[in-house]
Design an enzyme around this catalytic site. Structure first.
Site, short mmCIF file in Angstrom:
data_model
loop_
_atom_site.label_atom_id
_atom_site.label_comp_id
_atom_site.label_asym_id
_atom_site.label_seq_id
_atom_site.Cartn_x
_atom_site.Cartn_y
_atom_site.Cartn_z
CB THR A 13 -7.11 8.38 6.65
OG1 THR A 13 -6.01 8.81 7.46
CG2 THR A 13 -7.35 9.38 5.54
N GLY A 18 -8.44 3.76 10.30
CA GLY A 18 -9.04 2.48 9.92
C GLY A 18 -8.86 2.09 8.47
CB THR A 19 -6.95 3.60 5.66
OG1 THR A 19 -7.42 4.92 5.94
CG2 THR A 19 -6.88 3.40 4.16
N GLY A 20 -6.32 0.77 6.75
CA GLY A 20 -5.72 -0.54 6.50
C GLY A 20 -6.65 -1.69 6.85
CB CYS A 21 -8.88 -2.28 9.75
SG CYS A 21 -7.70 -2.01 11.07
CE LYS A 61 -1.92 -1.54 3.73
NZ LYS A 61 -2.77 -1.85 4.90
#
Length: 263
Positions: free
Chosen positions: A204, A206-209, A173
């Site tokens: 932003t 929580g983007t990865g989860c 990412k």
């Protein structure tokens, strides 16, 4: 039957990341979400004030309870905290006939550590080898491999370094780079470059989860890895664009952005 997806991750009391974000994502994408809680955090828009991991036997019991009775079409992992939890979850996944999306969570959005340094070897040697897709961000790539990504041209080198640990696919990412939000999905032979406009929105959390859960949700529907990741990228890009203020710090992405009525 509605596809079933299991998240194995920590709880975010603020509702923006962790299991809460995973379950919201799964609902938004039309699958049935289930959970194995690995840790409880005291967390809000300003950071993580405390974290308490659950005993391995509690994690194992939750997993077996769900998988043995209900069954799963995909598994997603998030915060695993310790080497003992990483190894237990890796063992459970290896015995489950379903794709696994591994988000090797190392630190929170605010820089708070969520994985013990002593657990890194277990992530490399036990968890990544059972991953269908690994989804590290640039900080996690450095933490796991020592490779530092400073430009888009470094993404191939980062992907190769992660693939050496055994996941079938890796999604690097590149959201922390400048310019468009560029991610690289590869299995070592095929490359898929995913680009989207960068949204000027600081909210932003929580983007990865959210991205990893979206990938797992699409895999559970029977899509190929490239198709699942492409759809997940579209979903999370919309969620980032609609991220909203919450509390005094960094707000969450909007998991329900597709359901909002036009203003």
């Amino acid at each position: 039957m509605i596809p079933r997806v299991l998240t194995v991750a920590g709880s975010d009391s603020g509702g923006g990341a962790g299991v809460q974000a995973d379950l919201k994502t799964m609902l938004a994408l039309g699958v049935h979400g289930m959970s194995v809680i690995t840790a409880v955090t005291a967390q809000n828009s300003l950071g993580v004030q405390g974290a308490w991991e659950l005993p391995v036997e509690a994690v194992r019991a939750q997993y077996r309870s769900v998988v043995d009775d209900i069954g799963v079409q995909a598994v997603k992992t998030g915060m695993l905290a310790s080497a003992e939890l990483v190894e237990a979850v890796a063992e459970l996944i290896s015995g489950t006939d379903a794709p696994a999306v591994v988000d090797p969570v190392g630190v929170s959005k605010h820089g708070d550590p969520l994985l013990a340094a002593s657990a890194l070897d277990s992530v490399r040697d036990r968890l990544l080898p059972v991953a269908t897709v690994a989804t590290p961000n640039l900080d996690e790539v450095t933490q796991l491999t020592g490779v530092r990504v400073e430009s888009e041209g470094d993404l191939r080198r980062a992907a190769a370094a992660v693939l050496e640990y055994g996941p079938r696919w890796v999604l690097i990412k590149g959201g922390h780079l400048s310019g468009d939000a560029v991610d690289l999905l590869t299995d070592g032979s095929r490359e898929h470059w995913l680009r989207s406009p960068r949204h000027d929105n600081r909210h932003t959390h929580g983007t990865g989860c959210t991205l990893a859960s979206a990938v797992a949700s699409e895999l559970a529907k029977g899509l190929s890895v490239p198709e699942a990741v492409t759809r997940a990228k579209e979903y999370v890009t919309g969620a980032i664009a609609a991220g909203f203020a919450l509390g005094a710090g960094i707000g969450p992405v909007d998991h329900g952005w597709r359901f909002r009525s036009p203003q």
